[in-house]
Design an enzyme around this catalytic site. Sequence first.
Site, PDB file in Angstrom:
ATOM      1  CG  ASP A 113      12.995  -7.518  17.852  1.00  0.00           C
ATOM      2  OD1 ASP A 113      11.973  -7.403  17.145  1.00  0.00           O
ATOM      3  OD2 ASP A 113      13.299  -6.691  18.736  1.00  0.00           O
ATOM      4  CD  GLU A 151      11.195  -5.280  11.379  1.00  0.00           C
ATOM      5  OE1 GLU A 151      12.330  -4.915  11.759  1.00  0.00           O
ATOM      6  OE2 GLU A 151      10.400  -5.897  12.093  1.00  0.00           O
ATOM      7  CG  ASP A 195       7.767  -3.013  18.960  1.00  0.00           C
ATOM      8  OD1 ASP A 195       7.693  -4.218  19.276  1.00  0.00           O
ATOM      9  OD2 ASP A 195       8.822  -2.462  18.610  1.00  0.00           O
TER      10      ASP A 195
END
Lengths: 678, 678
Positions: free
Chosen positions: A405, A408, A472
Amino acid sequence: MTTNTEIKGFEVIERENGFEVFLEGRLLFTHSTKHPFVFVGAGEETIAMYRGNFKIDDYIVERIPLRFAQVTKQGDSVQIGLRHSKNDNEVLSIELNRDQDGMRASFDLKDDSINRFWMRIHADKEEKVYGCGEQLSYLNLRGKNFPLWTSEPGVGRNKNTYTTWQADVKDKAGGDYYNTNFPQPTFISTQKYYCHVDTTAYADFDFRQETFHELQIWEIPKSILFECGSTYKDLVTRLTERLGRQPELPDWTYNGIWLGIQGGTDAVEKKLDHALSKGLKIGAVWCQDWQGKRITSFGKRLMWNWQWNADEYPNLDTKIQDWKEQGIKFLGYINPYVAEEGSLYKEAKANNYLATKEDGSDYLVDFGEFYCGVIDFTNEAANKWYVSVIQTNLIDFGLDGWMADFGEYLPTDVKLSNGVPAKVMHNAWPAIWAKVNHDAVKESGRWGDIVYFMRAGFTGNQAYCPLLWAGDQSVNWSLDDGLASVIPAALSAGLTGCGISHSDIGGYTSLHGNKRSKELLLRWTEMAAFTPVMRTHEGNRPDDCFQYDGDEETLLHFVKMTDVYVELAPYVKSLVKLNATEGIPIQRPLFMEYEQDPKVYDIQYQYMLGSDILVAPVHEQGKDSWEVYLPEDEWVHFWSGEEYKGGHVEVAAPIGQPPVFYRKASTFKELFAKISKK
Amino acid sequence: MTTNTEIKGFEVIERENGFEVFLEGRLLFTHSTKHPFVFVGAGEETIAMYRGNFKIDDYIVERIPLRFAQVTKQGDSVQIGLRHSKNDNEVLSIELNRDQDGMRASFDLKDDSINRFWMRIHADKEEKVYGCGEQLSYLNLRGKNFPLWTSEPGVGRNKNTYTTWQADVKDKAGGDYYNTNFPQPTFISTQKYYCHVDTTAYADFDFRQETFHELQIWEIPKSILFECGSTYKDLVTRLTERLGRQPELPDWTYNGIWLGIQGGTDAVEKKLDHALSKGLKIGAVWCQDWQGKRITSFGKRLMWNWQWNADEYPNLDTKIQDWKEQGIKFLGYINPYVAEEGSLYKEAKANNYLATKEDGSDYLVDFGEFYCGVIDFTNEAANKWYVSVIQTNLIDFGLDGWMADFGEYLPTDVKLSNGVPAKVMHNAWPAIWAKVNHDAVKESGRWGDIVYFMRAGFTGNQAYCPLLWAGDQSVNWSLDDGLASVIPAALSAGLTGCGISHSDIGGYTSLHGNKRSKELLLRWTEMAAFTPVMRTHEGNRPDDCFQYDGDEETLLHFVKMTDVYVELAPYVKSLVKLNATEGIPIQRPLFMEYEQDPKVYDIQYQYMLGSDILVAPVHEQGKDSWEVYLPEDEWVHFWSGEEYKGGHVEVAAPIGQPPVFYRKASTFKELFAKISKK
């Protein structure tokens, strides 16, 4: 007076007050003193990050058109010396060289006060452009500008929606059409060339002008590469030849759905047994919380200290082996940050593996009610250490994959070991994070076997990340942030060279009143059956989300759609193989297969699954039929067997029968017919 | 090496790579090759108008720093020749001249491709700036940029409020902190100088930088004027000496409240009689719909054909005289547009008095479900005709005043008779509209007697508009668009030279769920008693707004506060006179009276009414006490008579006793004491 300089495929034609540059007949640059093609300048940016959402402003102090150009041929290259006015010094020199079948522009800057660069590439009025990484709101990028900066994608992603407004006001998190976890300074034009910029600095590709595309980059890029292709497939093959390709997915992928469940060994086992007893084919169980969890106001979050949590998952070490014997792999979760309460943080801090503040003191990033250190991957020792953490705590423990995950959140005010400003490393981070995972897997001899999936990306993910997921989404029907948005996401990522993508079935984000409905979950599932991987997610607030086992009907719907997915495997495997060898994506925009049909170039909510299946997911609530555009061909409706020739058709689309068509001429047609008869 | 050139009060000091310009000791310009003070360039703007709300984008094609300066003294002026680089041609020449006590910079542009101009004015870190017309969100403008473009002010005016978001999504009408009906390219610095730019082009004054203010103007301005003052009063006196001053209000102003009521002769008469019977002192009755009305989804709107509507107002011609005899003036309404169904439109069209499309065909502006022609005031005949319409239909009919509404809607794509691009005339329009009214009144010999009030403004309103009103607030407590916002509005307008302002008591806009509460109306009324004019407005949706006669208690509150207003008249008249002779505003920021107190420079929700009264309106719901900052002085609390020395004090503030203090040393103290004892 015109002078032509042709160097193996590219041509520079000098004119009285400028020149034109062609590559295999495509006009790329047109320059004159009146309309120069390069501008340089200086900007003073302000970059504020709040939980992965960025507010970026630029005060452009100067923007200088480089009006005067001197073109010189030197051996196999063309030099273009640029200055602002006739009597000025040269500010920038551009060298054009043949690079394999492409043309590479390299730069030599003579003025170190310059930190902004704008280049205009010739555009035709009717031209369309695609790519720029994973773009969730627009497939055809013409008419908009696209800031390219890896970030949270936003909750809502459309300033006209109430969800977005609430997310903005409460958490600065609403985002906009261009926000993405995976931007990339690469586009494909309907002039049949690609353009790839070798930079990791902030960029903004502006496709709003009629006669040019303007690429803005917050440095002088290392180089810009153009290459032409004969077809769109040829283009992505050529692009991925340069950037790398995703390996094939392992065979176990196709054993069934990847079930995203949580709550400890017993809870997971119970859910597995229940689903199996109903006939659900399960390829893997994915337990994010294998390393423990915490509760925040956002919802359930994880512990962020990447090792087996034996309190919450007793006997997981042996249980993983049991499940493997049943044909069910175990997948976990990791990301490149370590929570300050954990042992990994302590170890990283003791060894100076963490990015720091400018003065060397601790830098903690706010992830929403908890704080983490950032592993400094530019420090080789830190990088190796994290590779070993993955090897020891994940691979050796028995995991066959994980969500890798984030990536960023690199703040722009940290100090990194390699001395490069964090604002330049920010966009590089996702691919570096991908490579850390890649190196751990590769060194363990498991490349092509273990699968990790990422939402963050940049140039480099092509080679280092076997599987994308679309991030998401909100658990709703919105075009910009709901079910529909994952379609342009997969298509644009594919055109950028990442051809294997999937999404959280049902979406992830339940905030601001959005709750996942049963209907949304059913529709998302039936779409996912026609993608390379089916994987569920409970969502950030599982209690606000209808789940795969929410009722008997839903579970049986999952059984049915997973059966379709599993039976399609021979076909999908052939596509995945082609992606590994030629970079041609699994999910493709219609124009990649039907480029002669002008109607398909703006279709972004239908896709081709390979060459032979057309999928038009139902992405609105309350529908039982759906309008589909079919390019001219011989089509068979998947569920009714009815045949179509093309055009706009309305088909019945009850839940469980998503609008899907296959080509009558397909070599897989018997397989398709067999599946659809069930 | 430095060379000093001093010309009657201003001084140019040349340094090795640049120069500095001082005016009476204030450093205004600092220039070096590294940090030039002027940039020029070219932009391509996009201006979209929707019902007075503008979306303005600029694509800055180039922005060139003019790094090289050659300074020459020529007689009483200094010439500064500017070029981008040493060997370039001169791009711009600036001439500095003494102009009375100020310094004027004039410009001579040598390159006609230039349409953008940026000038940096030296700033100190601690410096504050004020003005820029009527600013509703910020009194001190430092830290923000202020686009200067007359427009609708916005509904909500704060992107974080739900009202704003709804207005944006539904009507593109939400606005932002800088939106105003009355911008002006003029500011006052705490360095005690004013700066006024002679331009009507789009401008953006950027006060965000620490070391300079940057003025952006979409043309090379005619000139920029700087002048120093010894005090803030001296500054506005000097500024209004240049720009003009509002005349005194006629004596009848102070006879009582101006009651904004509607509905025809009988309805108005009944309301008047009822109010009078309760003891309400009424200076004027203001009937917007004297010329007829229409109903739209926004609410009640007017007919926009500017003449007595005898159907809705039978016998108004004689009734006006009756009311006058009772001491009640009759006020109406007009604006510079004519509805296409009306007789004035037909007359204007027949005589070519209307602005047209580029090709000469009709141009109709959408005002929200009805369409109007725009009188082309640049056509002298049209201008004279509209003056005569006002004289004949309004003045001769018996009106003693009117709302001279609008002025902000000049579209930028109309063709005007004077040939000047509409984008350059757009900002000029409000003052031209003011002058049309002025000329009608002046020629009728009624200047200083008839009062019209405007919300739109620009340079010129000082001389041509006797009274401002703060535009269309939302009927709520929001800082940016409710009760509070009219305070910085009046103060910034005053610092820009328009010293007489007032507002709709209770606000105007009921949209998106905002309804005017009784409490809001009561608080607004008590504030209005301490402004030069009290005037009510029913609001756009009268049924959603609590009214002055909504119940007995409210009407008696109006009676009481109007009594205070009427009794304060001798004091307020003296202020209005000072404004007419010296330009010193009626409502003043605290720093204008207490400049030695550093705490007062950011106070924007308290004001001085003249030198002797401090007003701190309660602008929050549900309060019965209020914290006030008092500069060091001897203060008497208006209602209790309690004495204070200064500092932060908490006072009781029940409805009807707004936090008001007067100076114990005031020459009006007996008047104040007498009023407060009642």
